[in-house]
Design an enzyme around this catalytic site. Structure first.
Site, PDB file in Angstrom:
ATOM      1  N   GLU A  80      51.699  22.642 -41.572  1.00  0.00           N
ATOM      2  CA  GLU A  80      52.273  23.485 -42.618  1.00  0.00           C
ATOM      3  C   GLU A  80      53.725  23.101 -42.917  1.00  0.00           C
ATOM      4  O   GLU A  80      54.539  22.936 -42.015  1.00  0.00           O
ATOM      5  CB  GLU A  80      52.197  24.961 -42.221  1.00  0.00           C
ATOM      6  CG  GLU A  80      50.783  25.478 -41.975  1.00  0.00           C
ATOM      7  CD  GLU A  80      49.923  25.502 -43.236  1.00  0.00           C
ATOM      8  OE1 GLU A  80      50.474  25.324 -44.339  1.00  0.00           O
ATOM      9  OE2 GLU A  80      48.697  25.703 -43.108  1.00  0.00           O
ATOM     10  N   CYS A 143      49.447  34.432 -39.612  1.00  0.00           N
ATOM     11  CA  CYS A 143      49.919  33.072 -39.340  1.00  0.00           C
ATOM     12  C   CYS A 143      51.213  32.799 -40.098  1.00  0.00           C
ATOM     13  O   CYS A 143      52.219  32.380 -39.518  1.00  0.00           O
ATOM     14  CB  CYS A 143      48.852  32.049 -39.726  1.00  0.00           C
ATOM     15  SG  CYS A 143      47.413  32.053 -38.631  1.00  0.00           S
ATOM     16  N   HIS A 167      47.737  24.832 -38.638  1.00  0.00           N
ATOM     17  CA  HIS A 167      46.463  25.532 -38.763  1.00  0.00           C
ATOM     18  C   HIS A 167      45.339  24.613 -38.292  1.00  0.00           C
ATOM     19  O   HIS A 167      45.352  23.411 -38.573  1.00  0.00           O
ATOM     20  CB  HIS A 167      46.205  25.932 -40.222  1.00  0.00           C
ATOM     21  CG  HIS A 167      46.645  27.308 -40.548  1.00  0.00           C
ATOM     22  ND1 HIS A 167      47.533  27.605 -41.566  1.00  0.00           N
ATOM     23  CD2 HIS A 167      46.323  28.503 -39.993  1.00  0.00           C
ATOM     24  CE1 HIS A 167      47.721  28.916 -41.620  1.00  0.00           C
ATOM     25  NE2 HIS A 167      46.996  29.485 -40.681  1.00  0.00           N
TER      26      HIS A 167
END
Length: 207
Positions: A80, A143, A167
């Site tokens: 991410e 998250c 993730h």
């Protein structure tokens, strides 16, 4: 020895396991590229997830933090790039809270970029034949909330500590027999991927 903190999450959304918890526990206590891996498991509960992450940071005083979370439907490791200041839960958390259209931190910046070498991690994983790519959305559930909350805490209290979020897909036991079919990845591949990510972070710390 310098430490890197890896966190996973408890199961949520009716799942019996969370591969992020299983993966970080497999790496706990190992030394990777000169970094001691410490690990913790976060609750899938608004606010409490950030509070627990901060407690772990204060306990272990790591030089880097890598939060890991399950993203059902993804087919690869998603490194991410950015956390946004938005909470908008499509399902309730594990205490029944279903937050809509709220900030993670009232008055906080719109977003924080990861400070780990996101692109280099993704490239290194692909070179090692582990499916991975840079992702530009961590969602708006716990998250992203942890990614943003940890980023906010570190920028304001420990600006030298690197952080980021990865993730991961479902693992095979979550996909076997599922209707409709689910994308999945073997847990051992996920663990290897996280190990490579830690190695790349360690390289960045040495420079």
């Amino acid at each position: 020895m310098s430490r890197i903190l890896l966190t996973g999450f408890e199961p949520f959304g009716g799942e019996k396991v969370n591969p992020s918890e299983l993966a970080v526990k497999q790496l706990e206590g190992k030394t990777i590229a000169g970094l001691e891996v410490v690990a913790g498991v976060l609750p899938v509960v608004t606010v409490k997830c950030i509070d627990e992450a901060v407690k772990l940071i204060e306990k272990y005083e790591p030089v880097a933090v890598l939060n890991v979370g399950q993203a059902g439907g993804r087919v690869e490791l998603s490194i991410e790039k950015v956390a946004i200041n938005v909470k908008d839960y499509r399902i309730p958390d594990n205490e029944g809270n279903q937050i809509r259209y709220a900030p993670v931190v009232e008055g906080g910046p719109d977003a924080y970029f990861a400070t780990i070498p996101v692109e280099k991690i993704a490239d290194s994983l692909v070179e090692k034949v582990i499916p991975a790519s840079v992702s530009y959305t961590a969602g708006t559930y716990c998250c992203n909330e942890v990614f943003y909350g940890v980023s906010h805490y570190l920028r304001n209290n420990k600006p030298g500590v690197l952080n980021g979020f990865i993730h991961i897909p479902f693992i095979l036991e979550q996909a076997a027999g599922a209707k409709p079919p689910r994308a999945s990845m073997p847990l051992e591949v996920i663990v290897k991927g996280l190990e490579i990510a830690v190695e790349v972070v360690a390289e960045g710390l040495e420079k």
